[in-house]
Design a protein around this motif. Sequence first.
Motif, PDB file in Angstrom:
ATOM      1  N   ALA A 281       0.832  -1.213   0.000  1.00 49.75           N
ATOM      2  CA  ALA A 281       0.000   0.000   0.000  1.00 49.75           C
ATOM      3  C   ALA A 281       0.859   1.252   0.000  1.00 49.75           C
ATOM      4  CB  ALA A 281      -0.928  -0.011   1.220  1.00 49.75           C
ATOM      5  N   GLN A 282       1.926   1.230   0.771  1.00 48.13           N
ATOM      6  CA  GLN A 282       2.803   2.400   0.875  1.00 48.13           C
ATOM      7  C   GLN A 282       3.415   2.768  -0.468  1.00 48.13           C
ATOM      8  OE1 GLN A 282       6.110   1.767   3.496  1.00 48.13           O
ATOM      9  NE2 GLN A 282       7.019   3.761   3.108  1.00 48.13           N
ATOM     10  N   HIS A 283       3.680   1.781  -1.294  1.00 50.51           N
ATOM     11  CA  HIS A 283       4.330   2.024  -2.584  1.00 50.51           C
ATOM     12  C   HIS A 283       3.332   2.047  -3.737  1.00 50.51           C
ATOM     13  CE1 HIS A 283       8.463   1.806  -1.029  1.00 50.51           C
ATOM     14  NE2 HIS A 283       8.009   0.869  -0.219  1.00 50.51           N
ATOM     15  N   GLY A 284       2.048   2.159  -3.419  1.00 53.80           N
ATOM     16  CA  GLY A 284       1.035   2.326  -4.452  1.00 53.80           C
ATOM     17  C   GLY A 284       0.701   1.076  -5.227  1.00 53.80           C
TER      18      GLY A 284
ATOM     19  N   SER B 276      -5.793   1.833   2.858  1.00 56.25           N
ATOM     20  CA  SER B 276      -4.720   2.746   2.480  1.00 56.25           C
ATOM     21  C   SER B 276      -4.277   2.508   1.041  1.00 56.25           C
ATOM     22  CB  SER B 276      -3.533   2.567   3.432  1.00 56.25           C
ATOM     23  OG  SER B 276      -2.474   3.434   3.100  1.00 56.25           O
ATOM     24  N   SER B 277      -4.233   1.249   0.635  1.00 53.00           N
ATOM     25  CA  SER B 277      -3.874   0.952  -0.753  1.00 53.00           C
ATOM     26  C   SER B 277      -4.923   1.495  -1.714  1.00 53.00           C
ATOM     27  CB  SER B 277      -3.709  -0.560  -0.947  1.00 53.00           C
ATOM     28  OG  SER B 277      -4.948  -1.235  -0.796  1.00 53.00           O
TER      29      SER B 277
ATOM     30  N   ARG C  79      -6.758   4.085  -1.145  1.00 49.71           N
ATOM     31  CA  ARG C  79      -6.615   5.544  -1.109  1.00 49.71           C
ATOM     32  C   ARG C  79      -5.519   6.007  -2.058  1.00 49.71           C
ATOM     33  NH1 ARG C  79      -4.531   8.055   4.431  1.00 49.71           N
ATOM     34  NH2 ARG C  79      -2.852   6.638   3.864  1.00 49.71           N
ATOM     35  N   HIS C  80      -4.379   5.325  -2.026  1.00 48.44           N
ATOM     36  CA  HIS C  80      -3.273   5.737  -2.886  1.00 48.44           C
ATOM     37  C   HIS C  80      -3.580   5.502  -4.361  1.00 48.44           C
ATOM     38  CE1 HIS C  80      -0.606   6.760   0.332  1.00 48.44           C
ATOM     39  NE2 HIS C  80      -0.635   5.553   0.861  1.00 48.44           N
ATOM     40  N   ALA C  81      -4.401   4.492  -4.653  1.00 51.46           N
ATOM     41  CA  ALA C  81      -4.704   4.162  -6.042  1.00 51.46           C
ATOM     42  C   ALA C  81      -5.986   4.824  -6.539  1.00 51.46           C
ATOM     43  CB  ALA C  81      -4.810   2.644  -6.206  1.00 51.46           C
TER      44      ALA C  81
ATOM     45  N   CYS D 269      -9.130   7.098   6.637  1.00 49.82           N
ATOM     46  CA  CYS D 269      -8.679   6.598   5.337  1.00 49.82           C
ATOM     47  C   CYS D 269      -9.760   6.781   4.275  1.00 49.82           C
ATOM     48  CB  CYS D 269      -8.324   5.120   5.470  1.00 49.82           C
ATOM     49  SG  CYS D 269      -6.656   4.715   4.978  1.00 49.82           S
TER      50      CYS D 269
ATOM     51  N   ASP E 218     -10.330  10.475   3.406  1.00 50.62           N
ATOM     52  CA  ASP E 218      -9.255  10.971   2.551  1.00 50.62           C
ATOM     53  C   ASP E 218      -9.415  10.468   1.118  1.00 50.62           C
ATOM     54  OD1 ASP E 218      -6.862  12.413   2.119  1.00 50.62           O
ATOM     55  OD2 ASP E 218      -5.718  10.557   2.192  1.00 50.62           O
TER      56      ASP E 218
ATOM     57  N   ARG F  22      -9.947  13.029  -1.978  1.00 52.34           N
ATOM     58  CA  ARG F  22      -8.998  13.074  -3.097  1.00 52.34           C
ATOM     59  C   ARG F  22      -9.721  12.900  -4.432  1.00 52.34           C
ATOM     60  NH1 ARG F  22      -3.277  10.123  -1.722  1.00 52.34           N
ATOM     61  NH2 ARG F  22      -2.953  10.959   0.371  1.00 52.34           N
TER      62      ARG F  22
END
Length: 481
Positions: free
Chosen positions: A279-282, A312-313, A315-317, A344, A347, A351
């Motif tokens: 998740a941190q790295h998308g 979280s994953s 959210r980033h994607a 989460c 956000d 976004r």
Amino acid sequence: MSCLRKYHSRVRSLNRAISNDASEVDKRARALRVLNIISSKPDEASSRQNHLGLVKDFLRTDSKHLRDDFGLARTKHGVSSVLEEVLLENSSTLKCSFDAYGLSSAVSSCGSDRDFRNGYGFHCLALKSGFTSDVYVGSSLVVLYRDSGEVDNARKVFVEMPEKNVVSWTAMISGFAQEWRVDICLKLYSKMRNSTSEQPNDYTFTALLNACTGSGALGQGRSVHCQTLKTGFKSCLHISNALISMYCKCGDLKDAFRVFDQFIDKDVVSWNSMIAGYAQHGLATQAIELFEVVMPKSGTKPDAITYLGVLSSCRHAGMVKEGREFFNSMSERGLKPQLNHYSCLIDLLGRFGLLQEALELIETMPMEPNAVIWGSLLFSCRVHGDVWMGIRAAEERLMLEPECAATHVQLANLYASVRYYKEAAMVRKAMKDKGLKTSPGCSWIEIDNDVYMFKAEDGSNCRMVEIVYVLHCLVDHMEFL
């Protein structure tokens, strides 16, 4: 009146989504209320008393004053009553009242209950009775000060210990690991190996890996990994989990998955660490596949932290639909969404521009939103140009964190984006008057196992001339591409 009409028309053109029943006066009042919040003078913060100084105060204070000030009779497990009884004894009879084992147990009990004040009181007793030289008492005091956030004071106790054991060494290493001071941790580890017969245990290596994780020291983390293999801790569960987390945080997902895949007896923490790393790295696809396909086959049940990583994953994607589904499925598994899960999802919605849905979710939460949630909504409003919702988010956050410099900056930018330059100037003036500054951004790079950190607008680096020269060369090279 003509000015007011002109102002009203201007606001309507800027924000078509404003509700019909909200009057211009209310909006203006809200904006002014925000300015009042940020312009108010901060309360004088009472300075925290140094803990070792507090011990000296214990020595200078009579027993009655101690009972009144520290409420010894109200502490759990009878620790306070023991302290009170001993304080009434004369110094010459203190050693007859308790032994080193009892004192060490009392300090540990205070640390477990996070009853630090009485813990400092027992430090006083150790000084009066001469038990500070005992390795178990000293180790308990190091742990106490470490857990209270006073790492420097823990180090003072540690240095004064004539004898140290694996507990005191590990406690000191883990204390500096919490502050990501990996160099000091490795120096302590080296001294531990050279100056004592005590061998590092699994908790020592876990603390070292945590230090490498926080500071992004991949090379040093690999070195610690080698040490764990040499010392026979390959099959230790929490070391494997720490390795997965370290490799993920340092950007080496390949080695993180290798450790994860090779370890047979995984627990939910192992799965959470790997999912959070993706998740941190998308890498949302890998995180979701691990959660939906691989994890069920292992028989491991996800917990609240697992869902936090999956959300979280998403959210980033920008995966709104999947994020909603995962959030709603928590209750089906008997898990109650916590504040972080709401944060989460809010956000994610913000976004994606679903600001009204995000605000409705905030208003219907079963718990009070925190500053992080309002800050997330404020950022989304800034990106998508929703002025008045952004002002409300700023107001709510400033009520919770009136000294947050980042909120001031975002609010000023929000005003400036709609040409409210006067209000933006007032916000920036309030920041200057209160001495608020945003934390500078920083980055680091590891070269030959040494970590070099760079902060924005920081010219203290001794090789700054060389660095700037290289940057100019890179810029010149890019111009010819």
